[in-house]
Design a protein around this motif. Sequence first.
Motif, short mmCIF file in Angstrom:
data_model
loop_
_atom_site.label_atom_id
_atom_site.label_comp_id
_atom_site.label_asym_id
_atom_site.label_seq_id
_atom_site.Cartn_x
_atom_site.Cartn_y
_atom_site.Cartn_z
N ASP A 196 0.83 -1.19 0.00
CA ASP A 196 0.00 0.00 0.00
C ASP A 196 0.87 1.25 0.00
O ASP A 196 0.69 2.17 -0.79
N TYR A 197 1.84 1.24 0.89
CA TYR A 197 2.72 2.39 1.01
C TYR A 197 3.46 2.64 -0.28
O TYR A 197 3.47 3.74 -0.83
N GLY A 198 4.02 1.56 -0.80
CA GLY A 198 4.79 1.69 -2.04
C GLY A 198 3.92 2.19 -3.17
O GLY A 198 4.31 3.03 -3.98
N CYS A 199 2.73 1.71 -3.19
CA CYS A 199 1.78 2.08 -4.22
C CYS A 199 1.48 3.57 -4.14
O CYS A 199 1.43 4.29 -5.15
N HIS A 200 1.30 4.00 -2.90
CA HIS A 200 0.91 5.40 -2.72
C HIS A 200 2.05 6.36 -2.96
O HIS A 200 1.85 7.57 -2.97
N THR A 201 3.25 5.87 -3.14
CA THR A 201 4.32 6.79 -3.52
C THR A 201 4.12 7.27 -4.95
O THR A 201 4.76 8.21 -5.38
N PHE A 202 3.23 6.58 -5.65
CA PHE A 202 2.84 7.11 -6.97
C PHE A 202 1.65 8.02 -6.74
O PHE A 202 0.56 7.55 -6.37
N GLU A 203 1.91 9.30 -7.00
CA GLU A 203 0.91 10.32 -6.70
C GLU A 203 -0.48 9.95 -7.22
O GLU A 203 -1.47 9.93 -6.50
N LEU A 239 -1.79 7.27 -8.14
CA LEU A 239 -2.43 6.10 -7.55
C LEU A 239 -2.97 6.44 -6.17
O LEU A 239 -4.07 6.05 -5.80
N ALA A 240 -2.18 7.22 -5.45
CA ALA A 240 -2.60 7.62 -4.11
C ALA A 240 -3.88 8.42 -4.19
O ALA A 240 -4.81 8.23 -3.39
N GLN A 241 -3.93 9.32 -5.17
CA GLN A 241 -5.12 10.16 -5.30
C GLN A 241 -6.35 9.33 -5.61
O GLN A 241 -7.44 9.57 -5.10
N MET A 242 -6.15 8.35 -6.46
CA MET A 242 -7.28 7.52 -6.85
C MET A 242 -7.94 6.86 -5.67
O MET A 242 -9.15 6.64 -5.65
N SER A 243 -7.10 6.55 -4.69
CA SER A 243 -7.69 5.83 -3.57
C SER A 243 -8.31 6.78 -2.55
O SER A 243 -8.84 6.34 -1.53
N GLN A 244 -8.19 8.07 -2.78
CA GLN A 244 -8.86 9.01 -1.88
C GLN A 244 -10.36 8.95 -2.12
O GLN A 244 -10.80 8.89 -3.27
N PRO A 245 -11.11 8.97 -1.07
CA PRO A 245 -12.57 8.90 -1.24
C PRO A 245 -13.11 10.07 -2.06
O PRO A 245 -14.09 9.92 -2.78
N GLN A 246 -12.41 11.23 -1.97
CA GLN A 246 -12.93 12.40 -2.67
C GLN A 246 -13.09 12.14 -4.17
O GLN A 246 -13.97 12.67 -4.82
N SER A 247 -12.20 11.32 -4.66
CA SER A 247 -12.26 11.10 -6.10
C SER A 247 -13.55 10.41 -6.52
O SER A 247 -13.84 10.26 -7.69
N ALA A 248 -14.26 9.95 -5.51
CA ALA A 248 -15.49 9.25 -5.85
C ALA A 248 -16.71 10.04 -5.41
O ALA A 248 -17.72 9.50 -5.00
N VAL A 249 -16.59 11.32 -5.45
CA VAL A 249 -17.71 12.16 -5.00
C VAL A 249 -18.97 11.87 -5.78
O VAL A 249 -18.95 11.47 -6.93
N LYS A 300 -17.44 2.43 -1.68
CA LYS A 300 -16.75 1.31 -1.05
C LYS A 300 -16.11 0.43 -2.12
O LYS A 300 -14.95 0.03 -2.02
N ALA A 301 -16.89 0.18 -3.11
CA ALA A 301 -16.41 -0.69 -4.17
C ALA A 301 -15.18 -0.09 -4.83
O ALA A 301 -14.20 -0.78 -5.12
N LEU A 302 -15.23 1.20 -4.99
CA LEU A 302 -14.11 1.86 -5.64
C LEU A 302 -12.85 1.77 -4.79
O LEU A 302 -11.77 1.44 -5.28
N ILE A 303 -13.04 2.05 -3.51
CA ILE A 303 -11.89 1.97 -2.62
C ILE A 303 -11.31 0.58 -2.65
O ILE A 303 -10.10 0.36 -2.73
N ASN A 304 -12.23 -0.36 -2.61
CA ASN A 304 -11.80 -1.73 -2.65
C ASN A 304 -10.99 -2.03 -3.89
O ASN A 304 -9.96 -2.68 -3.86
N LYS A 305 -11.48 -1.51 -5.00
CA LYS A 305 -10.80 -1.76 -6.26
C LYS A 305 -9.39 -1.18 -6.20
O LYS A 305 -8.43 -1.80 -6.62
N GLN A 306 -9.33 0.03 -5.61
CA GLN A 306 -8.04 0.67 -5.45
C GLN A 306 -7.09 -0.19 -4.65
O GLN A 306 -5.94 -0.42 -5.03
#
Lengths: 337, 421, 290, 290, 463
Positions: free
Chosen positions: A167-174, A176-186, A194-200
């Motif tokens: 997870d940490y390594g993944c999030h070092t890619f900006e 990718l990290a943003q995608m997993s933010q809930p905001q992106s799924a407004v 939930k599904a989106l986060i899960n997918k992330q």
Amino acid sequence: MRDYIDVVGSSTVFAFSTVVAERFGKSSVFRTPKIESTGSGGGLKLFCQGVGMKFPDIANSSRRIKASELDLCQQNGVHEVIEILIGFDGIVLAQSKLGVNVELTRRELYLALAKRVPNPDGSKTTIENPYKTWHDITPSLPKIKINVFGPPPTSGTRDAFSELVLDYGCHTFEWLAQMSQPQSAVKRDVKDKKALINKQKRLCRMLREDGAYIDAGENDNLIVQKLNANPDALGLLGFSFLDQNRDRIKSAKIDGFLPSFRSISSGDYPISRPLYMYVKKAHIGMIPGVEAFIREFVSNKASGESGYLLRKGMIPLPKSQRQAIEQRMNALRPNGH
Amino acid sequence: MNRNLAKRKRAERRFRFYGIGAILFGFACLLILFSDIIGKGHGAFFQTQIQLQVRFNAQQLQITDPTSKTQLDNANYDAVIENALLRDNGALLDAELPALEKRHLLSLVSTGAVYSLKTVLKNAPETLNQTVSIWLTADDDVDNYVKSIGRDGQGFSGRLSLQQQKWVERWVENGQVRQTFNTTFFTEGDSREPEQAGIRSALMGSLYMLLVTIGLSFPIGISAAVYLEEYAPRNRLTDFIEVNINNLAAVPSIIFGLLGLAIFIGFFDMPRSIPLVGGLVLTLMTLPTIIISSRAAIKAVPSSIRDAAFGLGASKMQVVLHHVVPLAMPGMLTGAIIGFAQALGETAPLLMIGMVAFIVDVPADLLDPSSALPVQIFLWADSPERAFIERTSAAIMVLLAFLITMNGLAVWLRHRLGRGQ
Amino acid sequence: MNSNSGYNRLFDPMAETGQPLDFAQHGLGQRTVGNPFSEKAKMSVRNLNVYYDDKQAIHDVSLDINRNEVMAMIGPSGCGKSTFLRCLNRMNDTIDNCKVEGEVTLDEKNIYHRKQDVVPLRARVGIVFQKPNPFPKSIYENVAYGPKIHGLVSRRAQLDEIVEDSLRKASLWDEVKDRLFSPGTDLSGGQQQRLCIARTIAVSPEVILMDEPCSALDPIATARIEELMAELSQNFTIAIVTHSMQQAARVSTRTAYFHMGRLIEVNDTRRVFTNPEHELTEAYITGRFG
Amino acid sequence: MNSNSGYNRLFDPMAETGQPLDFAQHGLGQRTVGNPFSEKAKMSVRNLNVYYDDKQAIHDVSLDINRNEVMAMIGPSGCGKSTFLRCLNRMNDTIDNCKVEGEVTLDEKNIYHRKQDVVPLRARVGIVFQKPNPFPKSIYENVAYGPKIHGLVSRRAQLDEIVEDSLRKASLWDEVKDRLFSPGTDLSGGQQQRLCIARTIAVSPEVILMDEPCSALDPIATARIEELMAELSQNFTIAIVTHSMQQAARVSTRTAYFHMGRLIEVNDTRRVFTNPEHELTEAYITGRFG
Amino acid sequence: METPTLIIITLLCAAGAYILGRNRASDIASRNKQGTLHSLPYYYGLLSAVWCALPCLFIVLSWSLLDGYAVHAAIVNLLPENAQNLPESEIDLMVNTVINLALYPNALISSSTPDYLIQAGQDYLRWQQLSQLSLTVVVLISLVCAFSLSWIWIKPKVKARQQVERVFQWTLLLCACIAILTTIGIVLSVLFESLRFFQSISFFEFIFGTHWSPQTALRIDQVGASGAFGAVPLFVGTLLISFIAMLIAVPVGLMSAIYLSEYATPKLRAVVKPMLEILAGIPSVVYGFFAALTVAPFIRDSGGFLGLEVSSESALAAGLVMGVMIIPFVSSLSDDVLKAVPQSLRDGSLGLGATQSETIKRVVIPAALPGIISGVLLAASRAIGETMIVVMAAGLAAHLTANPLESVTTITVQIVTLLVGDQEFDSPKTLSAFALGLMLFMVTLVLNYVALYVVRQYREEYE
Ligand SMILES: Nc1ncnc2c1ncn2[C@@H]1O[C@H](COP(=O)(O)OP(=O)(O)OP(=O)(O)O)[C@@H](O)[C@H]1O
Ligand SMILES: Nc1ncnc2c1ncn2[C@@H]1O[C@H](COP(=O)(O)OP(=O)(O)OP(=O)(O)O)[C@@H](O)[C@H]1O
Ligand SMILES: [Mg+2]
Ligand SMILES: [Mg+2]
Ligand SMILES: O=P([O-])([O-])[O-]
């Protein structure tokens, strides 16, 4: 009729819990507790089956109890559960002593082991992991095949690894990290979110299934032996196994730190996880010795900075934290009737 | 015809050679496995001890009356040992030891050493306030180190600091270190300190389980086989039953664990981790093996024997008990031997019923929580402490010895019964 | 061909054994030939049909075996003699594919009745099989087995007595008395056959079925067994299958001739051999057959 | 007792079977009696001793069996006939506790030589056992077994031919031709015995050992087997154990009399039965024995 | 009296009943003149013993089962009102405490222990004594009753033998039923969960899917594998490994059995056979270590030497070692049935001039075939059901391959990994273990039917 304490749960905590139980059995009037190694999930499941002498008094866990598990407990009448943080366990990436020294970052580990990784051409897409050797990831790394032995997905160690490293390594890619933010799924409903986060998460944490990561079973000693036979391979292990086998294996530096009691305890070494103990309050005072056992566990003698658990490879809590817990335990009185 | 004959002779020789080859292959495997196990495990039968001059200082012990049991139980032996260690190393140490080094020094002696002091004092109360020379069990790290020195000149330093190694080396030079037979291994239950760990409780657990298993599965198995072969009519239903029993043998053992969990613990409300439940589960697991082999053995009894007995007016029960079962007994015992051997080494179903547990106390009866030999092996194999590696192999040796004794009995029986024919 | 000459030769007691048998002495000829039907039948068979799977081995046989008589059954090999004999004490029950129809009575009770208990039946109707089948036990145990399971003895001495007596009667005693405890299966063919006879008579059954009991015996031993049969028939009933017509003539009071599963003729032995009713019988006894 | 009258009866070919046997037709009596010792012995036994564990079953027997002769062995049950016969093709090797001493030669080669291979030996010296022991296979397979293992045939048709021919010779063909593929163990006792004979002759051994081959056979079948022996003896050598002296007289050229493991007398059959040299022999053939 | 003592007394009484019954029967027989008794005296003895022992043992057993509940209820009654109204589970604990206090007063009673608990403890001990006492009385009374009843029962007309035989037959039937019930239990214990599994995953996907990766997330924050449930790779893996194992075990086992039963001296056989049997008893963990640490690297290295790409977790290593483990299943069982083939059959063949090997191949083995097949099936079953070796040596990766040099996994391994540790009975992940179990059961059932059919076809029944 039961006159002994019944403990179930994590196989990681088992290694420490048993040490305490043994000393407790020898030095107190109570019988030695029976400790079953069922894995954290299995243990908590048994634990939450209900109150009564048929059910365990204590559950060990190498992760925090989940809301769903607490729900189960509530449903079955286990209303009061005491959570005790007992220490930390380090996870090391070990290799044979004959192997070339490697220093890795979590980002590199992520790139080496994730199923899908960001496209190296810089576009914001992911591709099937193309890396064959460590050298492919970072040119400074040795040109040896990526080969990592590790525990199966059922294991807590593996859980911690995916959370703390992938997870940490993944999030070092900006991006990718943003995608997993809930905001992106407004403006989507909760379920979708939930599904989106899960997918992330799956994107980040899914391990390769092409043979670079090898499920080697739950037995860490076996991994040690296999590393010994394969000098090019790396292996995921509990810290105590490294501690006991230093003549055969060594650990890789992660993010610049070698695992040691100090580096893990201080949090410098990045891959470590908390160990917990869950106690049924209703059983305290009813099953002989429950309270005394917990007290022994959190005592300075056992979990202190020079306690005997240290020698077994458990990384102790910082002093202040431990004392707070000890005090809380002292406040605990059997809920006499 | 002659060429043909030569060919046939060659075939005959080849066939015989295959037979010998097969046996030799089996033997070689056995030999390799055994030497592997013994090579790894023999060390566990010896235990390093350290000789120290211990002074039973009443003040340090915090006791006044060495004959009082409570006082003996609560005495502070650690202090006495610490004192002895410090004095023993007095020559090496110029100044007061820093706390860390003191801890290092203390950790060279097993935490179980206090019990030997207690025993000494209990047996000879007059030694209070006197200095006695006592052999104390060394810590597993020291044990590993000393044992590995013998082999390549340099010991496995593992977790010992340089300072600690120096101390141990000095003891070795002074003759203060010896290897004795590790009785603890046989007299004690499990422990997380390798030097204090024993297999007694696991052995007893296995014994109890096996008693249940033998006591149930053998009679039930051969009875079922006799019923199916001699009494049951031949029809679709019995075919179906036969096939199903054969099929049971292929059911993964863990599923038997699930079944046992559901029936014995879930339905009959028996406690987890007890040998009775373990034995019952293993009974279910070995039944198919025994039934299948017993049926094969019963089938092999020539029908002319049955005819002879029936013709004399023997009843079915008599024919079965006097002729069929005795003649089939060697084959039945073979099935039993294999079934019990499998049961003795099985871990997976025990996982489900809570026998994969850390249990120190030696079980007193069928209802006391206990583990079992294969479980003990499984747990030790998964322990980080290095000294458990040799103990794992030693436990396997004990298991095999147990197995061989048990088989020996059965084989002897089989031999006796087989001779009558 | 003159069947009379055949008869004469057959009825010459010296014919096979070369040993003179005194009819009067054994009370054989006179008694039974004198009043062959004076008593009620010990066993009687009515409309017996036996099948092996679909193949019929016995076709509609009806036959009486009288008390204290020796009934001989003769017929070419494979004609169903053994099968018939096995029906008389329900030994056919043990053959899976064998089906029996009809009625067989022993002392007027149908032995194929649903409620008939085969155990006492077989204790009352003993059988000596065609192929000797001693138990893989000692010679002593072989003979003692029957008396033991039927509780005929209470003391060891009694048992010893029965064993010795039976072995003597089967004229095996002298040959095995030194090795009573060696396996019965180590005996020679003829010895095994005599052992099986001893084993059967040890339980003193009321009816004794013997399937070629002398097939492996030399003339002397045969003569002894024939004497034994004569002796036994005073109290018991005997049915014997034999392929030796001389033997049939010597020992039996009545003879039944079987042919391809059918009972062709049954009559006074003398009659069958001198004046057979059926031409098949005549063909067989004169050797013209086939 | 007049042994001569006994002899006459014994030598009457009608004695048992009631069937006239024409000596000339079978060339039996004349040929072999005419020149009994003209050829070299096919098999010869010298100083044979056989032990079962410590018990001696054969005592110092020396005997020749000539080419193309039928040698009969007679003697009381348990005297060692089967044991002796089994020594002739080393079947005793299969009995664990059996020890053989002495020399047995086949065509002048010692078959007990260390290097002697028993397989060709047994192919050359076939044996029919006392207790019929058909393989639990089909009738066809039972007979085809020998030719198959010896590779005597290359085509199925050939095999069929051998099977039919052997079964015919053993006069079993008519009874089993419709069920060649049903198990041989389902046959009647006599049928099994004939099956075993057919099985043995199917491989055309040079010497055929027969241990009471007609014990379970009716007179007609016996006569057929005897014819077969006569026919076979034209090309082969036959040793037969029998307890029927009539049979010995009918089929054999020479007869050996065994008693308690010893060879008492061996001689021209006619001589043995008319004028035995030894009193034991005389006692036996006249039935005075024991 | 203690329960074990009671059981022993009951058994002794049964023995006594046997003797008395037998004697009484003989008495009657001698009084009524021989022959009037239906059965032999000892059958009457046996019958008396059975009637004596069965009811009493039943009483003892049911008493000790119910005793717990009675004492529990009694203790609850001794507790104060407010404690009695607690939920069931806590009362349980309370009762447990009472019992513990009663049994270990020195260790557990402190000043803070409520008096009523101590009191209840004392009462518990009294109750316990009372219960045991009444059990003793009841058992003794029923013993006397049974005794006198069976005494009266013995009449010449009673068909004692038939009754004893019937008891015998029913006992046998009961034993056979245990095996049958086990089967039913196994089927039931996997069936329902499997049905639930097939509600979420289509049957065809499971049966024909070629991708297996069941470790889906059980919890919201956990990330597992892709969650594919195609079982084909598992079936292929299981077949591959079992096949390799059988390739070792059947020839080696069968040839050893043949050598032992046909060629070897009895002494050699007596030594070698049990030695080989040890192979079956070595715990599979040991084999697992051996396969993973010795055999697998050896195969990898020698494969590398030959220029082959060998996985360090090859199916070959696991299969080979598993084959060694199951050798005795084939060898010992076959040896017994080969030994049981009558010598006369061998004689028949040898007498025709067959070599020993021809005799064995064409006569002895066909005659012993059903038994041999049983042994082979048992070995195959064990191979299919074995877990440890595969986990340690072949791993958990489900690759669809028939190449023995690659790593595969088996059904049982997957079942174990899915059932041990975290489980969730509403996720297909855990349920898939049951579906696998069911499929395994079905497949082996079919295999067994085929085997039965084959044995029927080729069965050669000797006499
Ligand atoms: N396997 C054996 N072990 C011990 N003794 C044996 C064995 N086989 C035969 N005997 C004994 O050896 C002696 C000779 O036996 P053999 O079978 O040769 O007799 P036989 O002349 O064939 O008799 P029969 O006409 O009854 O068949 C007998 O006393 C017999 O009991
Ligand atoms: N178990 C069986 N299965 C099928 N057929 C059988 C079986 N037993 C016997 N037969 C057949 O039934 C017929 C009668 O057999 P049986 O044994 O009664 O003959 P037998 O008169 O005793 O002949 P023998 O004098 O040869 O002993 C024969 O054709 C035989 O092949
Ligand atoms: Mg017959
Ligand atoms: Mg003989
Ligand atoms: O047993 P775990 O610590 O891996 O849950």
